[in-house]
Design a protein around this motif. Sequence first.
Motif, PDB file in Angstrom:
ATOM      1  N   GLY A 288      20.346  41.026  25.389  1.00  0.00           N
ATOM      2  CA  GLY A 288      21.170  40.460  26.715  1.00  0.00           C
ATOM      3  C   GLY A 288      22.374  40.987  26.902  1.00  0.00           C
ATOM      4  O   GLY A 288      22.474  41.891  27.228  1.00  0.00           O
ATOM      5  N   HIS A 289      22.755  40.172  27.815  1.00  0.00           N
ATOM      6  CA  HIS A 289      24.300  40.721  28.375  1.00  0.00           C
ATOM      7  C   HIS A 289      25.351  40.481  27.484  1.00  0.00           C
ATOM      8  O   HIS A 289      25.852  41.534  27.668  1.00  0.00           O
ATOM      9  N   ALA A 290      25.252  39.699  26.770  1.00  0.00           N
ATOM     10  CA  ALA A 290      26.254  40.321  25.770  1.00  0.00           C
ATOM     11  C   ALA A 290      25.553  41.036  24.774  1.00  0.00           C
ATOM     12  O   ALA A 290      26.809  41.289  23.525  1.00  0.00           O
ATOM     13  N   GLY A 291      24.831  41.202  24.016  1.00  0.00           N
ATOM     14  CA  GLY A 291      24.686  42.550  23.737  1.00  0.00           C
ATOM     15  C   GLY A 291      24.501  43.339  24.124  1.00  0.00           C
ATOM     16  O   GLY A 291      25.328  44.592  22.986  1.00  0.00           O
ATOM     17  N   CYS A 292      24.211  43.459  25.604  1.00  0.00           N
ATOM     18  CA  CYS A 292      24.605  45.022  25.258  1.00  0.00           C
ATOM     19  C   CYS A 292      25.596  45.702  25.445  1.00  0.00           C
ATOM     20  O   CYS A 292      26.332  46.892  25.164  1.00  0.00           O
ATOM     21  N   GLU A 293      26.431  44.482  26.102  1.00  0.00           N
ATOM     22  CA  GLU A 293      27.775  44.996  26.889  1.00  0.00           C
ATOM     23  C   GLU A 293      28.664  44.812  25.044  1.00  0.00           C
ATOM     24  O   GLU A 293      29.646  45.589  25.213  1.00  0.00           O
TER      25      GLU A 293
ATOM     26  N   ALA B 139      18.082  42.556  30.724  1.00  0.00           N
ATOM     27  CA  ALA B 139      17.084  41.449  31.866  1.00  0.00           C
ATOM     28  C   ALA B 139      17.762  40.381  31.978  1.00  0.00           C
ATOM     29  O   ALA B 139      17.854  40.031  31.390  1.00  0.00           O
ATOM     30  N   MET B 140      17.760  39.735  33.670  1.00  0.00           N
ATOM     31  CA  MET B 140      18.306  38.658  33.661  1.00  0.00           C
ATOM     32  C   MET B 140      17.288  37.805  33.517  1.00  0.00           C
ATOM     33  O   MET B 140      16.104  37.872  35.113  1.00  0.00           O
ATOM     34  N   SER B 141      17.289  36.770  33.045  1.00  0.00           N
ATOM     35  CA  SER B 141      16.315  35.724  32.313  1.00  0.00           C
ATOM     36  C   SER B 141      16.502  34.505  33.270  1.00  0.00           C
ATOM     37  O   SER B 141      15.860  34.132  32.877  1.00  0.00           O
ATOM     38  N   CYS B 142      17.576  34.223  33.995  1.00  0.00           N
ATOM     39  CA  CYS B 142      17.285  33.408  34.991  1.00  0.00           C
ATOM     40  C   CYS B 142      17.718  33.421  36.172  1.00  0.00           C
ATOM     41  O   CYS B 142      17.020  34.684  37.111  1.00  0.00           O
ATOM     42  N   ASN B 143      19.060  33.080  36.815  1.00  0.00           N
ATOM     43  CA  ASN B 143      19.479  33.756  38.092  1.00  0.00           C
ATOM     44  C   ASN B 143      19.856  35.193  38.102  1.00  0.00           C
ATOM     45  O   ASN B 143      20.281  35.427  37.610  1.00  0.00           O
TER      46      ASN B 143
ATOM     47  N   ARG C 261      16.489  42.638  40.385  1.00  0.00           N
ATOM     48  CA  ARG C 261      15.899  42.226  38.699  1.00  0.00           C
ATOM     49  C   ARG C 261      16.000  43.584  38.682  1.00  0.00           C
ATOM     50  O   ARG C 261      16.801  44.040  36.872  1.00  0.00           O
ATOM     51  N   LYS C 262      15.184  44.201  38.660  1.00  0.00           N
ATOM     52  CA  LYS C 262      14.556  45.532  38.446  1.00  0.00           C
ATOM     53  C   LYS C 262      15.329  46.156  38.204  1.00  0.00           C
ATOM     54  O   LYS C 262      15.516  47.274  37.260  1.00  0.00           O
ATOM     55  N   ARG C 263      16.288  47.163  39.510  1.00  0.00           N
ATOM     56  CA  ARG C 263      17.070  47.544  39.912  1.00  0.00           C
ATOM     57  C   ARG C 263      18.478  47.011  38.445  1.00  0.00           C
ATOM     58  O   ARG C 263      19.208  48.669  37.574  1.00  0.00           O
ATOM     59  N   TYR C 264      18.324  46.192  38.540  1.00  0.00           N
ATOM     60  CA  TYR C 264      19.967  45.615  37.097  1.00  0.00           C
ATOM     61  C   TYR C 264      19.289  46.235  36.225  1.00  0.00           C
ATOM     62  O   TYR C 264      19.973  47.273  35.326  1.00  0.00           O
TER      63      TYR C 264
ATOM     64  N   THR D  45      19.868  24.597  28.698  1.00  0.00           N
ATOM     65  CA  THR D  45      19.864  24.930  29.548  1.00  0.00           C
ATOM     66  C   THR D  45      18.010  24.780  30.607  1.00  0.00           C
ATOM     67  O   THR D  45      16.927  24.750  29.623  1.00  0.00           O
ATOM     68  N   GLY D  46      18.403  25.077  31.418  1.00  0.00           N
ATOM     69  CA  GLY D  46      16.752  24.740  32.428  1.00  0.00           C
ATOM     70  C   GLY D  46      17.034  26.634  33.255  1.00  0.00           C
ATOM     71  O   GLY D  46      17.559  26.839  33.668  1.00  0.00           O
ATOM     72  N   THR D  47      15.893  26.518  33.965  1.00  0.00           N
ATOM     73  CA  THR D  47      16.103  27.303  34.788  1.00  0.00           C
ATOM     74  C   THR D  47      14.496  27.100  36.212  1.00  0.00           C
ATOM     75  O   THR D  47      13.661  26.434  35.583  1.00  0.00           O
ATOM     76  N   PRO D  48      14.533  27.330  37.198  1.00  0.00           N
ATOM     77  CA  PRO D  48      14.645  26.776  38.618  1.00  0.00           C
ATOM     78  C   PRO D  48      12.736  27.679  38.270  1.00  0.00           C
ATOM     79  O   PRO D  48      12.293  28.497  37.440  1.00  0.00           O
TER      80      PRO D  48
END
Length: 619
Positions: free
Chosen positions: A12-17, A41-45, A98-101, A199-202
């Motif tokens: 995720g974002h922490a692991g990649c950085e 991957a951007m798993s939420c917003n 999302r795909k481009r990110y 946590t939650g996601t829409p």
Amino acid sequence: MQLFDVIVVGGGHAGCEAAAAAARTGARVALVSFRADAIGAMSCNPAIGGLGKGHLVREVDALDGLIGRAADHAAIHYRMLNMSKGAAVQGPRIQADRKRYKAAIQQMLAEQDGLTVIEAEASALRFAEDDSRTVTGLVLGSGETLGAGAVVLATGTFLNAKMFCGESITPGGRIGEEAAQTLGDQLRALELPISRLKTGTPPRLDGRTIDWAALEIQPTDDADWTMSPLSTGRVAPQLFCAITRTNQRTHDIIRASLDRSPLYTGAIGARGPRYCPSLEDKVVRFGDRDGHQIFLEPEGLDDPLVYPNGVSTSLPREIQVDLLRSMKGLEKVEIVQPGYAVEYDHIDPRALESSLAVRGVNGLFCAGQINGTTGYEEAAAQGLVAGLNAARHVGGQGAVIFDRADSYLGVMIDDLVLQGITEPYRMLTARAEYRLRLRADNSATRLTGIGIAAGCVGAARRDWFATREAQRTRAIGSLQQVVSAQRMAESGAKVSADGSKRSLYEWLRFPDVGRADIDRVSDAFADVAADLADEIAEDAHYAPYLARQESEIRELRANDSVRLGEAINYRGIAGLSNEMKERLEAARPETLGAASRVRGITPAALSAILIEARRAASI
């Protein structure tokens, strides 16, 4: 057995950085992810930045991190929040494809020397045969062992995770991905302080079933700013977002269905983020409101999915359909993926040092939601710090500690390791007492030099920074030119022609004097990048206020120079209340300054701690 210097668990974002930062220092790094195609991957917003969060993105970028450049590559909507307020609290924010990110992150990782991606389950930490508290690597689900001098856990919401949608409860930290059960059990066996968070996601909507013409449209900013100064500009087509609102009918549907919400049936007992509550919580806690804004955010250029920001929910799917169709513009909307909640394990961050190393477990570092935070930006920032310090640990170098007077990074980590958390931690500008110094626009000035000294900044950014600093020196030198009020007024500046004389830098302190006024009387900014010129002008504007903060910062740093040894027994210090003793024992502050920031610690208590520290040092 494959040998590395640093192993990072989680893509995720922490692991990649973390992986990229460690590799930039020259370490040999393995990034272990259950699914290699999900790395980044951007798993939420589908958004990056915002108030406080945008500052973190700029700071990670200043240290040559990935998130800012990936955000610019993927950005399909730019918006500077708080534009009507001062620069210190403005928040850059983008909507991302999302795909481009994900593709941008994976490309940067693939191009990073010294970094190997391993697709596997991280089953367990490996420890030294003669020392059960020294990490020596990782055991994979296949039984294969990886050796390393440090491991960074960036497991996100996957430790012993459960997903909730109505009455349905399934193991997993994200749709389609399994929970990290074995590793979670091992961490509990280490007797680390572990609790649960939620946590939650829409739901994700089919944008082709939305009546966009009925909605309020929010276009992208027409300015040309980017998240990273190393980006080549706005490279993707720009899309608009739209706004709708809940209404009384929406609220009635939710109230009538609370007996089917796992948040209210008792199925979920953990605390969720206060600043990003579920829609159920909004309706229950703010029942007097006639509606709540919902932002409809596109997820990609060639993707019909839309993210309804503000509709985080774990109600059953059929109820989600009903409540969405009660809103303007969504009368015929179709759900592609329902919203859901996730409950997961996290470590009490007071068990961490300011380097994000776990106290009492040699070679183990943690970053991201495992530390009790929420959000991509908070995770990325911790990942960079943990990866950098893991590499320095292996190399026998001292940790890089970020100061809360110089960075939001420092504010966040200081808050976490000293105060702990009772809910997922989110970065806010209000958390920074020195936020006038910590603007998003001056992140490189504050931090890139630190990154260069720490060895985590690449050649391209070093060259960019050297050029920028040369421009700054020339510009500030030119701004020492003394100009009369008469001349400033004649040039069109809104000042009184009272015969006074000031340097151009001092004239910039006046609220109605800006860069354009300076350009009419001087070529100080002639060869200076536009964003740097704006930064220098803002520095001048805030200078009187910053000068008044300097004495506070000197006191802060003087107290931070007084080290408190691990051996201090706070329970044995006379004059401390039981509550103070418990908080100090949990936080184990590294310095007297850190002790002063533990909630509830009084000046008298600090004096007692200082006496005990001096006594312990003399033994």
